[in-house]
Design a protein around this motif. Structure first.
Motif, mmCIF file in Angstrom:
data_model
loop_
_atom_site.group_PDB
_atom_site.id
_atom_site.type_symbol
_atom_site.label_atom_id
_atom_site.label_comp_id
_atom_site.label_asym_id
_atom_site.label_seq_id
_atom_site.Cartn_x
_atom_site.Cartn_y
_atom_site.Cartn_z
ATOM 1 N N LYS A 1 0.816 -1.207 0.000
ATOM 2 C CA LYS A 1 0.000 0.000 0.000
ATOM 3 C C LYS A 1 0.859 1.271 0.000
ATOM 4 N N ALA A 2 2.148 1.125 -0.285
ATOM 5 C CA ALA A 2 3.038 2.292 -0.336
ATOM 6 C C ALA A 2 2.766 3.104 -1.594
ATOM 7 N N VAL A 3 2.929 4.420 -1.479
ATOM 8 C CA VAL A 3 2.691 5.298 -2.628
ATOM 9 C C VAL A 3 3.976 5.595 -3.398
ATOM 10 N N GLY A 4 5.120 5.269 -2.796
ATOM 11 C CA GLY A 4 6.388 5.529 -3.464
ATOM 12 C C GLY A 4 7.497 4.714 -2.843
ATOM 13 N N VAL A 5 8.624 4.679 -3.557
ATOM 14 C CA VAL A 5 9.791 3.963 -3.055
ATOM 15 C C VAL A 5 11.043 4.682 -3.516
ATOM 16 N N LEU A 6 12.013 4.777 -2.615
ATOM 17 C CA LEU A 6 13.320 5.333 -2.913
ATOM 18 C C LEU A 6 14.367 4.343 -2.428
ATOM 19 N N THR A 7 15.463 4.253 -3.164
ATOM 20 C CA THR A 7 16.549 3.365 -2.782
ATOM 21 C C THR A 7 17.643 4.182 -2.097
ATOM 22 N N LYS A 8 18.090 3.703 -0.943
ATOM 23 C CA LYS A 8 19.177 4.361 -0.205
ATOM 24 C C LYS A 8 20.487 4.150 -0.957
ATOM 25 N N PRO A 9 21.381 5.103 -0.889
ATOM 26 C CA PRO A 9 21.238 6.411 -0.252
ATOM 27 C C PRO A 9 20.376 7.337 -1.109
ATOM 28 N N VAL A 10 19.625 8.197 -0.448
ATOM 29 C CA VAL A 10 18.745 9.116 -1.167
ATOM 30 C C VAL A 10 19.309 10.532 -1.100
ATOM 31 N N SER A 11 19.041 11.284 -2.136
ATOM 32 C CA SER A 11 19.452 12.691 -2.137
ATOM 33 C C SER A 11 18.340 13.505 -1.494
ATOM 34 N N PRO A 12 18.680 14.639 -0.912
ATOM 35 C CA PRO A 12 17.635 15.492 -0.326
ATOM 36 C C PRO A 12 16.564 15.872 -1.345
ATOM 37 N N ASP A 13 16.962 16.203 -2.557
ATOM 38 C CA ASP A 13 15.990 16.611 -3.575
ATOM 39 C C ASP A 13 15.022 15.490 -3.919
ATOM 40 N N SER A 14 15.526 14.268 -4.108
ATOM 41 C CA SER A 14 14.632 13.167 -4.465
ATOM 42 C C SER A 14 13.708 12.810 -3.305
ATOM 43 N N LEU A 15 14.203 12.922 -2.084
ATOM 44 C CA LEU A 15 13.376 12.627 -0.918
ATOM 45 C C LEU A 15 12.251 13.661 -0.782
ATOM 46 N N ILE A 16 12.590 14.917 -0.890
ATOM 47 C CA ILE A 16 11.576 15.973 -0.797
ATOM 48 C C ILE A 16 10.584 15.861 -1.948
ATOM 49 N N ASP A 17 11.067 15.587 -3.151
ATOM 50 C CA ASP A 17 10.161 15.415 -4.297
ATOM 51 C C ASP A 17 9.166 14.288 -4.050
ATOM 52 N N GLU A 18 9.648 13.163 -3.524
ATOM 53 C CA GLU A 18 8.771 12.010 -3.272
ATOM 54 C C GLU A 18 7.758 12.327 -2.173
ATOM 55 N N ILE A 19 8.188 13.038 -1.141
ATOM 56 C CA ILE A 19 7.265 13.426 -0.077
ATOM 57 C C ILE A 19 6.185 14.342 -0.638
ATOM 58 N N GLU A 20 6.578 15.358 -1.389
ATOM 59 C CA GLU A 20 5.612 16.306 -1.950
ATOM 60 C C GLU A 20 4.635 15.599 -2.890
ATOM 61 N N LYS A 21 5.151 14.689 -3.708
ATOM 62 C CA LYS A 21 4.294 13.933 -4.623
ATOM 63 C C LYS A 21 3.299 13.073 -3.843
ATOM 64 N N SER A 22 3.722 12.532 -2.704
ATOM 65 C CA SER A 22 2.853 11.646 -1.921
ATOM 66 C C SER A 22 1.636 12.377 -1.366
ATOM 67 N N PHE A 23 1.753 13.685 -1.152
ATOM 68 C CA PHE A 23 0.625 14.446 -0.596
ATOM 69 C C PHE A 23 -0.549 14.508 -1.567
ATOM 70 N N THR A 24 -0.301 14.303 -2.849
ATOM 71 C CA THR A 24 -1.377 14.397 -3.828
ATOM 72 C C THR A 24 -1.944 13.048 -4.239
ATOM 73 N N VAL A 25 -1.337 11.954 -3.793
ATOM 74 C CA VAL A 25 -1.726 10.616 -4.243
ATOM 75 C C VAL A 25 -3.153 10.248 -3.855
ATOM 76 N N ASN A 26 -3.517 10.427 -2.601
ATOM 77 C CA ASN A 26 -4.835 9.990 -2.116
ATOM 78 C C ASN A 26 -5.852 11.123 -2.034
ATOM 79 N N LYS A 27 -5.582 12.214 -2.667
ATOM 80 C CA LYS A 27 -6.497 13.369 -2.607
ATOM 81 C C LYS A 27 -7.550 13.277 -3.679
#
Length: 125
Positions: A99-125
């Motif tokens: 039921k995850a909305v996204g996945v990132l592979t470590k190590p993650v960059s700050p930009d990719s992490l923030i992008d994925e978080i921001e994108k996740s806010f719109t997934v279930n809206k």
């Protein structure tokens, strides 16, 4: 800035949690816990806007946590982003079925992490 969105990071690696703090604390209300059981206890008291979830943890794996958390009605629509060192095909098959909305592979960059978080806010809206 208006109220910050709360991000809960769950990872048994303290160094990884510190990296999350460095990457995210300026933009989000970041909370960290070191296990799935700590996360469940936290989520019984607070409501996170998004959850960052490691998979390889002792006692309760990230995938088991995903199954458990989605049984709590108030968390049915809370986005969960997996952040893991796993990268094999079997792992990604399990992620697709989760039921995850996204996945990132470590190590993650700050930009990719923030992008994925921001994108996740719109997934279930």
């Amino acid at each position: 800035m208006a109220d910050k969105k709360m991000v809960l990071a769950i990872d048994d690696n303290v160094q990884q949690l510190n990296e999350f703090k460095n990457m995210l604390s300026a933009k989000y209300d970041l909370r960290v816990v070191k296990s799935a059981s700590e996360a469940i206890a936290f989520l019984n008291r607070e409501v996170a806007d998004v959850i960052l979830l490691d998979i390889e943890m002792p006692n309760i794996s990230g995938f088991e946590f995903l199954d458990d958390i989605k049984r709590i009605p108030s968390y049915l629509n809370v986005p969960i982003v997996i952040v893991s060192g796993n990268s094999g095909p079997e792992f990604f098959d399990k992620v697709k079925k989760s039921k995850a909305v996204g996945v990132l592979t470590k190590p993650v960059s700050p930009d990719s992490l923030i992008d994925e978080i921001e994108k996740s806010f719109t997934v279930n809206k």
